[in-house]
Design a protein around this motif. Sequence first.
Motif, PDB file in Angstrom:
ATOM      1  N   GLU A  63       0.804  -1.223   0.000  1.00  0.00           N
ATOM      2  CA  GLU A  63       0.000   0.000   0.000  1.00  0.00           C
ATOM      3  C   GLU A  63       0.839   1.276   0.000  1.00  0.00           C
ATOM      4  O   GLU A  63       0.305   2.359  -0.157  1.00  0.00           O
TER       5      GLU A  63
ATOM      6  N   ARG B 141     -11.606   9.853  -0.029  1.00  0.00           N
ATOM      7  CA  ARG B 141     -11.352   9.241  -1.340  1.00  0.00           C
ATOM      8  C   ARG B 141     -10.789   7.832  -1.180  1.00  0.00           C
ATOM      9  O   ARG B 141     -11.242   6.879  -1.780  1.00  0.00           O
ATOM     10  N   ARG B 142      -9.802   7.742  -0.304  1.00  0.00           N
ATOM     11  CA  ARG B 142      -9.087   6.488  -0.093  1.00  0.00           C
ATOM     12  C   ARG B 142     -10.023   5.396   0.432  1.00  0.00           C
ATOM     13  O   ARG B 142     -10.041   4.275  -0.076  1.00  0.00           O
TER      14      ARG B 142
ATOM     15  N   GLU C  56     -12.588   4.236  -2.105  1.00  0.00           N
ATOM     16  CA  GLU C  56     -11.963   3.317  -3.067  1.00  0.00           C
ATOM     17  C   GLU C  56     -11.915   1.903  -2.501  1.00  0.00           C
ATOM     18  O   GLU C  56     -12.196   0.927  -3.170  1.00  0.00           O
ATOM     19  N   MET C  57     -11.535   1.833  -1.230  1.00  0.00           N
ATOM     20  CA  MET C  57     -11.415   0.508  -0.617  1.00  0.00           C
ATOM     21  C   MET C  57     -12.769  -0.164  -0.468  1.00  0.00           C
ATOM     22  O   MET C  57     -12.904  -1.369  -0.669  1.00  0.00           O
TER      23      MET C  57
ATOM     24  N   ALA D 244     -15.325   0.368  -2.373  1.00  0.00           N
ATOM     25  CA  ALA D 244     -15.716  -0.041  -3.722  1.00  0.00           C
ATOM     26  C   ALA D 244     -14.990  -1.324  -4.122  1.00  0.00           C
ATOM     27  O   ALA D 244     -15.570  -2.230  -4.711  1.00  0.00           O
ATOM     28  N   GLY D 245     -13.714  -1.398  -3.759  1.00  0.00           N
ATOM     29  CA  GLY D 245     -12.912  -2.565  -4.093  1.00  0.00           C
ATOM     30  C   GLY D 245     -13.386  -3.817  -3.375  1.00  0.00           C
ATOM     31  O   GLY D 245     -13.243  -4.932  -3.866  1.00  0.00           O
TER      32      GLY D 245
END
Lengths: 226, 862
Positions: B653, B852-853, B856-857, B859-860
């Motif tokens: 990461e 944002r971060r 994203e996670m 969503a992932g």
Amino acid sequence: MKLEFLPEKALLLGDSLVVADLHIGFEEAMVREGNYVPKLLDRVVSSISKVLKRERPRRLVINGDLKHSFVPAWRERRELEAFFDGLSSYLGEIVLVRGNHDVGVGWIRKLGVEIVDSLELGRWKLVHGHRLEEGERFIIGHEHPAVRLRDEVGASVKVPVFLRGERLIVLPAFSPWAYGNDVTREIVSPFLRKFDVSKLRVLVPIEGEVLDFGELGRLTRVMRGL
Amino acid sequence: MIRWAEREYTDDEIFSILSDPVREWFKRKFGSFTPPQRYAVLEIHKGENVLISSPTGSGKTLSAFLSAINELILLGKEGKLEDRIYVLYVSPLRALNNDIKRNLEGPLAEIKEVAKELGYDLPEIRVGIRTSDTSSYEKSKMLKRPPHILITTPESLAIALNAPKFRERLKTVKYLIIDEVHALAENKRGSHLALSVERLQEMAEREFVRIGLSATIHPLEEIAKFIFGFDDDGKPRPGLIVDVSFAKQTEIRVESVVEDLIYTPASVLSDALYSRLAELVREHRTTLIFTNTRSGAERVAFNLKKRYPEFEGLIEAHHSSLSREVRLDVEEKLKRGELKAVVSSTSLELGIDIGTIDLVVLIGSPKSVNRALQRIGRAGHRLHEVSKGVIIALDRDDLVEVTVLAHNARNRRLDRVKIPKNPLDVLVQHLLGMALNKVWEVEEAYRVVRRAYPYRELSFGDFMSVLRYLAGEYAGLEDRKVYAKIWLEEGRFGRRGKMTRVIYYMNTGTIPDEAKIRVYTMDKRMIGTVEEEFAERLMPGDVFVLAGRTYEFIKSRGNKIYVIPREGAKPTIPAWFSEMLPLSFDLALDIQRFRGEAKGLINRRDAVSRLMRKYGIEERAARAIIAYFREQARYSTVPDDGTVLVEEVEKEETWEYFFHTLIGRRANDALSRAFAYAVSKWKGCNVGIAINDNGFLLRVPKEARLSEVELRELFRIEDLREVLKRALDNTELLKRRFRHVANRGLLILRRYVGRKKRLGRQQVMAVSLLRVLKEDHPDFPLLREVYREIMEDKMDVENAELFLSWVREEKVKVVVERHKIPSPFAFNLEAIGASDVVLMEDRREMIKRLHRRIMEMIAGES
């Protein structure tokens, strides 16, 4: 009824503006115990005034814990007078939904403030949240909800949050002194024990906007991986 | 003038000043004087201030007390002994006060017996203790009939100075003895005591004789000035330094229990460790083993008994978390010689007599030459016996470190102490204490304060800023009366407010509160405690280490947290609040030079034997070191006194940057945060930090990768102090330390009218105060103090600056390398996890970035 979460830690519900947990007089209580505490009342007043001017609501609802001390004191009374004085250019209705800290506030009725134990606005019932009530959909304060956010390099910051569900909305504390209670670890209000907390959406107010972090349960799970 | 004691008096000379019963008693009991006694007793008798530095078991305490006892006996004999305090003894170790009392009362009774034999009666000489444990009944008894010798702690002395009646009793003090000076000088307890002593001197009837007792410490001239104080011309008060720390011979051996410290599996390493420990314990009569942590002490004692049943009942642990009864029991058994070994963390480092020890084993580096000598000095009780010590290194860096450390110890290259300068929070307490006693002329108070070593260069401006704060001048005008604790007018100041005295009593002292949160298993079994600030950061699912075992955090309820044992799980949260002992800058530089030397040896066939010869280490240790250096050289570069290695390593990461700056944890702390701040500014991200003595690690998100040019640019930071100050904003460190400073400076009270206040609330007030003060009063004395404390006491900004200047002048060159996995020298740094984070200055942007971060996670995930 229109529902809008504002970055100033206030909620717009139709033509009412709702804030919770102001804890006015906190500084005085601390000073009485010998501490050296700067007064932040001006910030509280100017922050509310700004929203009132922008949103022009017909009603301002303080959803409990307008004041701090359980023992009424004249210095606190002076602070409360200063607070309402600061809002004197606002001509709408002001309602206090009584919270557990709001003892001995009957006199503010003279300033034109209405005091109630609960308030129904549209389909929502507004209560402070320190004890359970009959009803379907609630807006509460009391919890001082906050969440600790993390990132991949090990940063960790606690931020005040709104919690939003179909039948329950929890407001962040408006007081700049509020420590914030991390709801991923422990909950205070009996309402949060009754509803499924993990399904509540986490809304983080920052300067100028409110960020949606999704459901609390999923957020907690993702951050555990960091 | 401060002089070194050069004259060693003979037995006869010393006996000649002693009154008959004391002389007779001493002859029967000891026969002859020890070195510190030969140098010190007569000088104290003459009224000289004396600092005595000598090893344990050298009769140090008696050398301080003998002159005074003799004088009391003499007075008693002549019927002139009055009911007043003659001797004041101050020790930072409250637990030792009872021992000292016993060790005085015993001899006093024996002397009385001897006197009887000689045909006369002596009046009783009373010894009293006054600490926070002393009941008010005892205190009032003490007021009516004061003890001749009073034993106290620095904190209780400060309170006694303000006790309306008892302070009158202190005016008669003739001898002041300060014990364990080495444990005081370097921290704020010492600054606090230095001011108490000058306040006492100011009210005393005469100049008292000052006697300081210290273990090995350096430089003694500074410590002497610290004890003796200064006169009004800014010159140190005269006195003598008695240094007999060399008197005891020490023999130090460095060992590695395995050949290869890189590839040996942990289980093999611990088998080897315990078998070697067992061997050493068997070969000696009584062995004292030091580990650096309390849980380590428990583990070693437990394992030795489990693996070697022959030791059952013969080996015990001893550390400060154990109850007093258990500790006393262990100490008694030790004294009676009933134990083969005791395993201790730091609790047996100082003070108490523990009988005959013939070997001291240190597991892991003690981090300082002084501490190594102190610990090893516990072996060989008598002065003429050799103290035997073995240091066992358990990892590669440790082995290198102890090799150099032992070499320095043999050559008496001691670490320099650093005494805090002008701590304004401590000054607040004393100025308030002074105002409580009487009305002061400002000039007069300023003179008293400057007589204390830490404040000898205090500017009048700083002094006044503290007075103005106490007078409420920084508050808004209308609130002035509420806040003010003193009045300040026309060059004078005095007390104000009814509660002020109570506030002073309840909040005096310098040791910060750290609330403990109790940790329970789900079936309500208590396992131990963690610090509140650590507990706060835990999130359900986090795994952390407590007392050597791993647990998963489940939930918190009030002041308790609940966990489930997770044997063998990898901790996800490092316990970064336990502050480790720092390696000194001086020793760190010596290790840099050693690295350079070892680097020059690795290609030679006689490398091992050369190392053995020069550093006096055993073969296995020398082999392990050479193997370690060869490994590093093969893979990467060996950083040394001329080279700093910077490594970049890619993680899943993040990017990680290892800076091999071997300048000690305190200087690395300063450097790493300033670097992290610069990176955060350039890249607009948070930067994680891990720090140890040998270097530091910066951790940045994937999108914030640094180029070689940028990495080199970091070493060219111009104004390190200013950058560091900005880097500290928003850090947990600043918030926590500000609470401590605000507590000491009576800005946020720890206790008020008997109530102890919740730490969380104190913390939130501290954070808001910090924000408001920075905006409105950037020159506020306690705000300046918190930055000073962090940069100068906790960190070592001065030496970090020095190091950067070496890079600028190209005495040290920077080598940047990119690696798939970290080089061997970086392993330990990598294992630390995280020490702290420098957050982005713009909080709003930071939260947006987190958003944002995290989105994203999420969503992932789905």
